[in-house]
Design a protein around this motif. Sequence first.
Motif, PDB file in Angstrom:
ATOM      1  N   PHE A   2      45.507  26.918  52.961  1.00 22.41           N
ATOM      2  CA  PHE A   2      45.122  28.304  52.768  1.00 22.41           C
ATOM      3  C   PHE A   2      44.057  28.402  51.681  1.00 22.41           C
ATOM      4  CE2 PHE A   2      49.410  28.560  54.481  1.00 22.41           C
ATOM      5  CZ  PHE A   2      49.254  29.513  55.463  1.00 22.41           C
ATOM      6  N   PRO A   3      43.165  29.381  51.796  1.00 25.60           N
ATOM      7  CA  PRO A   3      42.162  29.543  50.733  1.00 25.60           C
ATOM      8  C   PRO A   3      42.829  30.008  49.444  1.00 25.60           C
ATOM      9  CG  PRO A   3      42.033  31.370  52.285  1.00 25.60           C
ATOM     10  CD  PRO A   3      43.026  30.387  52.849  1.00 25.60           C
ATOM     11  N   GLU A   4      42.210  29.696  48.340  1.00 26.84           N
ATOM     12  CA  GLU A   4      42.731  30.081  47.038  1.00 26.84           C
ATOM     13  C   GLU A   4      42.612  31.591  46.861  1.00 26.84           C
ATOM     14  OE1 GLU A   4      41.423  29.265  42.451  1.00 26.84           O
ATOM     15  OE2 GLU A   4      41.356  27.579  43.850  1.00 26.84           O
ATOM     16  N   ILE A   5      43.625  32.189  46.281  1.00 23.77           N
ATOM     17  CA  ILE A   5      43.582  33.613  45.955  1.00 23.77           C
ATOM     18  C   ILE A   5      42.904  33.731  44.585  1.00 23.77           C
ATOM     19  CG2 ILE A   5      44.921  35.691  45.479  1.00 23.77           C
ATOM     20  CD1 ILE A   5      47.170  34.414  47.256  1.00 23.77           C
ATOM     21  N   GLU A   6      41.787  34.436  44.541  1.00 25.73           N
ATOM     22  CA  GLU A   6      41.065  34.594  43.286  1.00 25.73           C
ATOM     23  C   GLU A   6      41.778  35.600  42.393  1.00 25.73           C
ATOM     24  OE1 GLU A   6      36.883  35.313  43.843  1.00 25.73           O
ATOM     25  OE2 GLU A   6      36.845  33.988  45.594  1.00 25.73           O
ATOM     26  N   THR A   7      41.530  35.482  41.098  1.00 29.12           N
ATOM     27  CA  THR A   7      42.181  36.355  40.127  1.00 29.12           C
ATOM     28  C   THR A   7      41.171  36.878  39.115  1.00 29.12           C
ATOM     29  OG1 THR A   7      42.717  34.496  38.662  1.00 29.12           O
ATOM     30  CG2 THR A   7      44.380  35.117  40.306  1.00 29.12           C
ATOM     31  N   TRP A   8      41.600  37.843  38.343  1.00 28.59           N
ATOM     32  CA  TRP A   8      40.819  38.340  37.214  1.00 28.59           C
ATOM     33  C   TRP A   8      41.768  38.560  36.040  1.00 28.59           C
ATOM     34  CZ3 TRP A   8      42.326  43.342  35.952  1.00 28.59           C
ATOM     35  CH2 TRP A   8      42.942  44.083  36.974  1.00 28.59           C
ATOM     36  N   LYS A   9      41.214  38.571  34.830  1.00 32.04           N
ATOM     37  CA  LYS A   9      42.020  38.619  33.605  1.00 32.04           C
ATOM     38  C   LYS A   9      42.690  39.982  33.446  1.00 32.04           C
ATOM     39  CE  LYS A   9      41.541  37.809  28.600  1.00 32.04           C
ATOM     40  NZ  LYS A   9      42.840  37.316  28.385  1.00 32.04           N
ATOM     41  N   ASN A  10      43.993  39.940  33.291  1.00 34.34           N
ATOM     42  CA  ASN A  10      44.788  41.141  33.058  1.00 34.34           C
ATOM     43  C   ASN A  10      44.551  41.654  31.644  1.00 34.34           C
ATOM     44  OD1 ASN A  10      46.739  43.148  33.332  1.00 34.34           O
ATOM     45  ND2 ASN A  10      48.381  41.797  32.666  1.00 34.34           N
ATOM     46  N   GLN A  11      44.463  42.974  31.498  1.00 32.22           N
ATOM     47  CA  GLN A  11      44.192  43.594  30.200  1.00 32.22           C
ATOM     48  C   GLN A  11      45.399  44.311  29.592  1.00 32.22           C
ATOM     49  OE1 GLN A  11      41.006  43.098  28.894  1.00 32.22           O
ATOM     50  NE2 GLN A  11      40.853  41.817  30.726  1.00 32.22           N
TER      51      GLN A  11
ATOM     52  N   VAL B 218      52.453  33.166  43.286  1.00 25.62           N
ATOM     53  CA  VAL B 218      52.914  32.586  42.024  1.00 25.62           C
ATOM     54  C   VAL B 218      51.920  31.542  41.528  1.00 25.62           C
ATOM     55  CG1 VAL B 218      54.713  31.138  40.975  1.00 25.62           C
ATOM     56  CG2 VAL B 218      55.348  33.096  42.409  1.00 25.62           C
ATOM     57  N   LYS B 219      51.431  30.715  42.427  1.00 26.10           N
ATOM     58  CA  LYS B 219      50.446  29.691  42.051  1.00 26.10           C
ATOM     59  C   LYS B 219      49.183  30.339  41.479  1.00 26.10           C
ATOM     60  CE  LYS B 219      47.640  26.030  44.105  1.00 26.10           C
ATOM     61  NZ  LYS B 219      47.266  25.393  45.372  1.00 26.10           N
ATOM     62  N   ALA B 220      48.746  31.428  42.078  1.00 23.56           N
ATOM     63  CA  ALA B 220      47.502  32.072  41.642  1.00 23.56           C
ATOM     64  C   ALA B 220      47.657  32.838  40.343  1.00 23.56           C
ATOM     65  CB  ALA B 220      46.994  33.016  42.734  1.00 23.56           C
ATOM     66  N   THR B 221      48.805  33.502  40.151  1.00 26.02           N
ATOM     67  CA  THR B 221      48.905  34.453  39.040  1.00 26.02           C
ATOM     68  C   THR B 221      49.926  34.125  37.959  1.00 26.02           C
ATOM     69  OG1 THR B 221      50.568  35.839  40.140  1.00 26.02           O
ATOM     70  CG2 THR B 221      48.223  36.339  40.591  1.00 26.02           C
ATOM     71  N   ASN B 222      50.881  33.244  38.238  1.00 28.42           N
ATOM     72  CA  ASN B 222      51.968  32.987  37.289  1.00 28.42           C
ATOM     73  C   ASN B 222      52.547  34.307  36.769  1.00 28.42           C
ATOM     74  OD1 ASN B 222      53.790  31.625  35.625  1.00 28.42           O
ATOM     75  ND2 ASN B 222      52.326  31.528  33.936  1.00 28.42           N
ATOM     76  N   PRO B 223      53.070  35.150  37.673  1.00 31.64           N
ATOM     77  CA  PRO B 223      53.542  36.466  37.264  1.00 31.64           C
ATOM     78  C   PRO B 223      54.847  36.400  36.482  1.00 31.64           C
ATOM     79  CG  PRO B 223      54.197  36.058  39.517  1.00 31.64           C
ATOM     80  CD  PRO B 223      53.350  34.877  39.090  1.00 31.64           C
TER      81      PRO B 223
ATOM     82  N   GLU C  73      48.970  37.065  32.834  1.00 28.96           N
ATOM     83  CA  GLU C  73      47.590  36.959  32.355  1.00 28.96           C
ATOM     84  C   GLU C  73      46.545  37.174  33.454  1.00 28.96           C
ATOM     85  OE1 GLU C  73      47.227  33.203  30.398  1.00 28.96           O
ATOM     86  OE2 GLU C  73      48.757  33.696  28.913  1.00 28.96           O
ATOM     87  N   LYS C  74      46.987  37.124  34.733  1.00 27.99           N
ATOM     88  CA  LYS C  74      46.041  37.228  35.846  1.00 27.99           C
ATOM     89  C   LYS C  74      46.526  38.231  36.883  1.00 27.99           C
ATOM     90  CE  LYS C  74      45.047  32.278  35.594  1.00 27.99           C
ATOM     91  NZ  LYS C  74      45.158  31.033  36.359  1.00 27.99           N
ATOM     92  N   CYS C  75      45.551  38.932  37.478  1.00 27.28           N
ATOM     93  CA  CYS C  75      45.802  39.828  38.600  1.00 27.28           C
ATOM     94  C   CYS C  75      45.060  39.291  39.818  1.00 27.28           C
ATOM     95  CB  CYS C  75      45.282  41.232  38.304  1.00 27.28           C
ATOM     96  SG  CYS C  75      46.121  42.048  36.935  1.00 27.28           S
TER      97      CYS C  75
END
Length: 140
Positions: free
Chosen positions: A24-33, A103-108, A69-71
């Motif tokens: 599967f393609p990687e799910i991109e993230t951005w920095k959580n504020q 979980v892999k993409a965001t470590n929620p 830390e990531k969304c």
Amino acid sequence: MSNKRKKTTGYTDDHAAAGLDTSFPEIETWKNQFKSYEILIDDPEFTSVCPKTGLPDFGRLTIRYMPREKCMELKSLKEYLFNYRNLGIFQENIVNQVLDDVVKATNPVWAIIVGDFRPRGGISTIVEARYPRTEDMPAR
């Protein structure tokens, strides 16, 4: 001695594992504020394919999570989910694979994935997977 044969559905271990070896393609993230809030993402037109019959499966997939830390970036998530459209994979495996990839993409802090699949043959299925994973699911 009985001439009765054991009934079988014809499902095999290959059917059960179908789709799980997909890259599967990687799910991109951005920095959580911010801290301590919940994100709910709803895909009301989710589709996949039954690995045995080749018939389409339709459902609603919801992703709820508390970012650390990531969304997730929604366009890349949409492209990720499109990979299931023509993929032969069981509904239970979809929900668990999506959970693992979120979980892999965001470590929620936590995440809940729910697949609410439309009836086929008169039976509908709702599958829920949670992170962190535990041996026992809490009572509802």
